[in-house]
Motif scaffolding. Structure first.
Motif, PDB file in Angstrom:
ATOM      1  N   ARG A 178      42.162  29.657  54.629  1.00  0.00           N
ATOM      2  CA  ARG A 178      42.917  29.749  55.887  1.00  0.00           C
ATOM      3  C   ARG A 178      42.042  29.408  57.086  1.00  0.00           C
ATOM      4  O   ARG A 178      42.494  28.736  58.030  1.00  0.00           O
ATOM      5  N   LEU A 179      40.791  29.861  57.080  1.00  0.00           N
ATOM      6  CA  LEU A 179      39.900  29.546  58.197  1.00  0.00           C
ATOM      7  C   LEU A 179      39.583  28.060  58.247  1.00  0.00           C
ATOM      8  O   LEU A 179      39.478  27.468  59.332  1.00  0.00           O
ATOM      9  N   ASN A 180      39.441  27.445  57.087  1.00  0.00           N
ATOM     10  CA  ASN A 180      39.155  26.012  57.061  1.00  0.00           C
ATOM     11  C   ASN A 180      40.357  25.202  57.543  1.00  0.00           C
ATOM     12  O   ASN A 180      40.234  24.344  58.416  1.00  0.00           O
ATOM     13  N   ASP A 181      41.538  25.487  56.984  1.00  0.00           N
ATOM     14  CA  ASP A 181      42.732  24.715  57.331  1.00  0.00           C
ATOM     15  C   ASP A 181      43.194  24.979  58.763  1.00  0.00           C
ATOM     16  O   ASP A 181      43.629  24.063  59.460  1.00  0.00           O
ATOM     17  N   GLY A 182      43.086  26.239  59.192  1.00  0.00           N
ATOM     18  CA  GLY A 182      43.640  26.589  60.490  1.00  0.00           C
ATOM     19  C   GLY A 182      42.697  26.409  61.655  1.00  0.00           C
ATOM     20  O   GLY A 182      43.146  26.249  62.807  1.00  0.00           O
ATOM     21  N   PHE A 183      41.375  26.363  61.384  1.00  0.00           N
ATOM     22  CA  PHE A 183      40.417  26.345  62.495  1.00  0.00           C
ATOM     23  C   PHE A 183      39.327  25.289  62.336  1.00  0.00           C
ATOM     24  O   PHE A 183      39.119  24.472  63.229  1.00  0.00           O
ATOM     25  N   ALA A 184      38.622  25.294  61.193  1.00  0.00           N
ATOM     26  CA  ALA A 184      37.498  24.363  61.049  1.00  0.00           C
ATOM     27  C   ALA A 184      37.954  22.911  61.126  1.00  0.00           C
ATOM     28  O   ALA A 184      37.373  22.105  61.861  1.00  0.00           O
ATOM     29  N   GLU A 185      39.009  22.563  60.382  1.00  0.00           N
ATOM     30  CA  GLU A 185      39.466  21.174  60.381  1.00  0.00           C
ATOM     31  C   GLU A 185      40.057  20.757  61.720  1.00  0.00           C
ATOM     32  O   GLU A 185      39.970  19.583  62.104  1.00  0.00           O
ATOM     33  N   LYS A 186      40.633  21.709  62.426  1.00  0.00           N
ATOM     34  CA  LYS A 186      41.283  21.402  63.701  1.00  0.00           C
ATOM     35  C   LYS A 186      40.369  21.628  64.897  1.00  0.00           C
ATOM     36  O   LYS A 186      40.766  21.358  66.040  1.00  0.00           O
ATOM     37  N   ARG A 187      39.170  22.136  64.643  1.00  0.00           N
ATOM     38  CA  ARG A 187      38.237  22.475  65.730  1.00  0.00           C
ATOM     39  C   ARG A 187      38.914  23.420  66.720  1.00  0.00           C
ATOM     40  O   ARG A 187      38.700  23.362  67.936  1.00  0.00           O
ATOM     41  N   ALA A 188      39.737  24.305  66.195  1.00  0.00           N
ATOM     42  CA  ALA A 188      40.464  25.260  67.022  1.00  0.00           C
ATOM     43  C   ALA A 188      39.665  26.555  67.153  1.00  0.00           C
ATOM     44  O   ALA A 188      38.821  26.881  66.301  1.00  0.00           O
ATOM     45  N   VAL A 189      39.911  27.279  68.219  1.00  0.00           N
ATOM     46  CA  VAL A 189      39.215  28.546  68.444  1.00  0.00           C
ATOM     47  C   VAL A 189      39.782  29.616  67.514  1.00  0.00           C
ATOM     48  O   VAL A 189      40.999  29.805  67.427  1.00  0.00           O
ATOM     49  N   CYS A 190      38.885  30.300  66.836  1.00  0.00           N
ATOM     50  CA  CYS A 190      39.260  31.377  65.920  1.00  0.00           C
ATOM     51  C   CYS A 190      38.896  32.716  66.560  1.00  0.00           C
ATOM     52  O   CYS A 190      37.732  32.936  66.889  1.00  0.00           O
ATOM     53  N   MET A 191      39.870  33.588  66.741  1.00  0.00           N
ATOM     54  CA  MET A 191      39.591  34.932  67.238  1.00  0.00           C
ATOM     55  C   MET A 191      39.098  35.755  66.059  1.00  0.00           C
ATOM     56  O   MET A 191      39.857  36.377  65.322  1.00  0.00           O
ATOM     57  N   MET A 192      37.790  35.722  65.864  1.00  0.00           N
ATOM     58  CA  MET A 192      37.185  36.294  64.667  1.00  0.00           C
ATOM     59  C   MET A 192      37.452  37.786  64.532  1.00  0.00           C
ATOM     60  O   MET A 192      37.550  38.310  63.408  1.00  0.00           O
ATOM     61  N   ASP A 193      37.597  38.493  65.644  1.00  0.00           N
ATOM     62  CA  ASP A 193      37.868  39.929  65.571  1.00  0.00           C
ATOM     63  C   ASP A 193      39.170  40.193  64.830  1.00  0.00           C
ATOM     64  O   ASP A 193      39.251  41.133  64.017  1.00  0.00           O
ATOM     65  N   ASN A 194      40.194  39.379  65.071  1.00  0.00           N
ATOM     66  CA  ASN A 194      41.465  39.558  64.381  1.00  0.00           C
ATOM     67  C   ASN A 194      41.359  39.215  62.900  1.00  0.00           C
ATOM     68  O   ASN A 194      41.873  39.945  62.041  1.00  0.00           O
ATOM     69  N   TRP A 195      40.693  38.122  62.600  1.00  0.00           N
ATOM     70  CA  TRP A 195      40.648  37.667  61.209  1.00  0.00           C
ATOM     71  C   TRP A 195      39.784  38.578  60.333  1.00  0.00           C
ATOM     72  O   TRP A 195      40.056  38.725  59.138  1.00  0.00           O
ATOM     73  N   LEU A 196      38.776  39.189  60.902  1.00  0.00           N
ATOM     74  CA  LEU A 196      38.004  40.167  60.130  1.00  0.00           C
ATOM     75  C   LEU A 196      38.851  41.396  59.830  1.00  0.00           C
ATOM     76  O   LEU A 196      38.728  42.005  58.756  1.00  0.00           O
ATOM     77  N   ALA A 197      39.715  41.766  60.766  1.00  0.00           N
ATOM     78  CA  ALA A 197      40.634  42.877  60.504  1.00  0.00           C
ATOM     79  C   ALA A 197      41.637  42.498  59.414  1.00  0.00           C
ATOM     80  O   ALA A 197      41.911  43.296  58.510  1.00  0.00           O
ATOM     81  N   TYR A 198      42.187  41.284  59.496  1.00  0.00           N
ATOM     82  CA  TYR A 198      43.130  40.848  58.464  1.00  0.00           C
ATOM     83  C   TYR A 198      42.467  40.898  57.086  1.00  0.00           C
ATOM     84  O   TYR A 198      43.075  41.342  56.103  1.00  0.00           O
ATOM     85  N   PHE A 199      41.221  40.437  57.037  1.00  0.00           N
ATOM     86  CA  PHE A 199      40.504  40.435  55.758  1.00  0.00           C
ATOM     87  C   PHE A 199      40.276  41.852  55.247  1.00  0.00           C
ATOM     88  O   PHE A 199      40.518  42.144  54.070  1.00  0.00           O
ATOM     89  N   ALA A 200      39.802  42.734  56.108  1.00  0.00           N
ATOM     90  CA  ALA A 200      39.497  44.100  55.680  1.00  0.00           C
ATOM     91  C   ALA A 200      40.737  44.804  55.137  1.00  0.00           C
ATOM     92  O   ALA A 200      40.690  45.469  54.095  1.00  0.00           O
ATOM     93  N   TRP A 201      41.858  44.651  55.835  1.00  0.00           N
ATOM     94  CA  TRP A 201      43.095  45.304  55.398  1.00  0.00           C
ATOM     95  C   TRP A 201      43.642  44.673  54.118  1.00  0.00           C
ATOM     96  O   TRP A 201      44.080  45.386  53.208  1.00  0.00           O
ATOM     97  N   ASP A 202      43.624  43.355  54.037  1.00  0.00           N
ATOM     98  CA  ASP A 202      44.128  42.694  52.828  1.00  0.00           C
ATOM     99  C   ASP A 202      43.236  42.980  51.628  1.00  0.00           C
ATOM    100  O   ASP A 202      43.734  43.138  50.498  1.00  0.00           O
TER     101      ASP A 202
END
Length: 491
Positions: free
Chosen positions: A141-165
């Motif tokens: 998800r990080l690659n498709d949604g951010f790395a490939e698009k050079r988009a800004v990733c709000m890492m605080d949110n995604w670390l929470a998503y990971f921890a909960w999942d």
């Protein structure tokens, strides 16, 4: 206009009681020898007033790391204070305690002992393939949604998503869907945050909880984890129906739901409700607390490019698999140093872990006596700034303090390292009330950090950017906009 005699009498009584209380606190209280300023942070209070600071009418904050084993030891542990009781839940009008918040040692032993064996490092390592599933999903998800698009990733949110999942996957064998959808589905994370914000404030004046959330007429306050609770009830019901019909699709690893449900055959006090309580603690502790511990790792590495580059060199040299395996990444000294230093600078728990002084009272090292029943405790965010334990520059992120110094003997290094580890690990609790999920959290974090930094170049969008955070028992860090760039192909 003449005042109502009853109203006037009541006002006089209240004023008299308040005055008497003030006189008692100033002149006769056994805690009058301890200074305190309630409008300063604990660390600032200790810098100003020293090793013991009065932070409430009957509460003393201590800052001596050597007292960790005294207050939180395994043998004769001091009783938890009532600060934890607002964490009770109300079911059918009755307050229900749990193994985290109970003050009753017998209750804790009864309900913690059956599940303790599932939380040893050896048992947790059996769950590693499940963490690999969640890590693969996150990286994709990080690659498709951010790395490939050079988009800004709000890492605080995604670390929470990971921890909960991740917590859901090892507990139920399925994700909540936060990573896949890229959002807080059902507001479960926000519910938890609201509950902890309530707890952190009311825990400092716990009797207020009786008039707010535990009010029998009209409950005032958040409803923590209502959706999370209903989700867990539904999952357990589906699981039991599948077990009964023989249709359950078991994974190669026993999930926590498998282990906990199986205890109903061994203990007469274990029913479906108890299984739900255990599973809820899994998710709550595994979500918010782990996210709060991971965010500082990524933030400080982004703010200290030299440390980041040193870590990446170590990871590249280790030729880790994808995802990184515990047997490999747990042996990397600089990775360990980077993680532990983040724990030190920004511990996941940053309120005083309160205990009650036992019947004989307690004399602190400077000779002052604290009477029985007084609330005392150490704040992880205070003791991790102790220069006697951690050396110079305690306000800075310096992973090198965790490595052996030039000319330092092996014995001296091991002794120094053990003391730093014991002090920093206070954020997990200590002694008989230590967080059961300590090994699981470390496994999860080391694997994720090693994998993401082997896969992506991770930078703040603006190196000068500063995050924000809220101390609500767990630390909630936010506003971490980062740019991810793929370093190599992965599958």
């Amino acid at each position: 206009m003449t005042a109502n005699p009853i109203t006037l009498s009541l006002a006089i009584i209240l004023a008299t009681l308040a005055s008497a209380k003030l006189v008692w606190e100033l002149l006769f209280s056994p805690l009058r020898a301890f200074p305190g300023d309630v409008d300063r942070k604990h660390l600032a209070w200790h810098h100003k007033w020293g090793s013991a600071v009065r932070v409430g009418p009957n509460a003393i904050s201590l800052n001596d790391p050597d007292l960790i084993k005294t207050l939180y030891g395994t043998k004769n542990p001091w009783r938890k204070s009532d600060m934890y009781r607002p964490n009770d839940v109300v079911v059918n009008g009755a307050r229900i305690q749990n193994i985290f918040n109970t003050q009753d040692k017998k209750f804790h032993a009864k309900y913690a002992r059956p599940i303790g064996g599932f939380w040893t490092l050896s048992k947790v390592l059996e769950l590693e393939p499940l963490f690999d599933e969640t890590i693969r999903l996150l990286v994709s998800r990080l690659n498709d949604g951010f790395a490939e698009k050079r988009a800004v990733c709000m890492m605080d949110n995604w670390l929470a998503y990971f921890a909960w999942d991740a917590a859901a996957n090892v507990s139920f064998g399925r994700h909540y869907g936060f990573i896949e959808e890229g959002e807080d589905i059902g507001g479960i994370i926000n519910e938890s945050t609201a509950g902890l914000k309530y707890f952190s404030a009311i825990s400092q004046i716990p009797w207020l909880d009786n008039w707010l959330d535990k009010n029998p007429w009209y409950r005032i306050g958040p409803r923590p984890l209502v959706n999370g609770f209903l989700y867990t009830v539904r999952i357990l019901s589906e699981y039991q129906q599948q077990v009964a019909s023989g249709a359950v699709k078991r994974k190669k690893q026993d999930l926590f739901i498998d282990n906990y449900n199986g205890l109903k055959e061994k203990y007469d006090f274990v029913d479906d409700q108890q299984v739900i309580y255990w599973l809820m603690l899994n998710v709550l502790a595994g979500g918010d607390s782990t996210a709060g511990a991971m965010r500082p790792i990524f933030y400080h590495l982004a703010k200290n490019r030299d440390k980041y580059e040193k870590l990446v060199r170590e990871l590249d040299g280790a030729e880790l698999s994808f995802p990184a395996q515990w047997k490999d990444c747990s042996k990397l000294p600089y990775l360990d140093a980077c993680v532990r230093e983040a724990f030190r600078v920004n511990p996941a728990v940053a309120l005083m872990l309160e205990r009650e002084v036992p019947a004989e009272g307690f004399t602190i090292p400077d000779g002052r006596f604290i009477p029985a029943g007084t609330k005392v405790g150490l704040n992880p965010a205070v003791v991790t700034r102790d220069s006697g334990v951690f050396g110079e520059y305690v306000e800075k992120y310096v992973p090198e303090r965790w490595l052996q110094k030039e000319g330092e003997s092996d014995v001296d290094f091991v002794t120094r390292l053990r003391r730093m580890q014991e002090t920093t690990d206070l954020m997990f609790g200590a002694g008989s009330r230590v967080c059961m999920g300590k090994h699981l959290a470390r496994l999860e974090m080391y694997k994720l950090v090693a994998t993401l930094y082997s896969t992506f170049d991770v930078k703040l969008e603006d190196p000068r950017h500063e995050w924000t955070y809220c101390n609500a028992w767990f630390m909630y860090h936010s506003d971490m906009p980062m740019i991810l760039t793929a370093r190599e192909n992965f599958s």
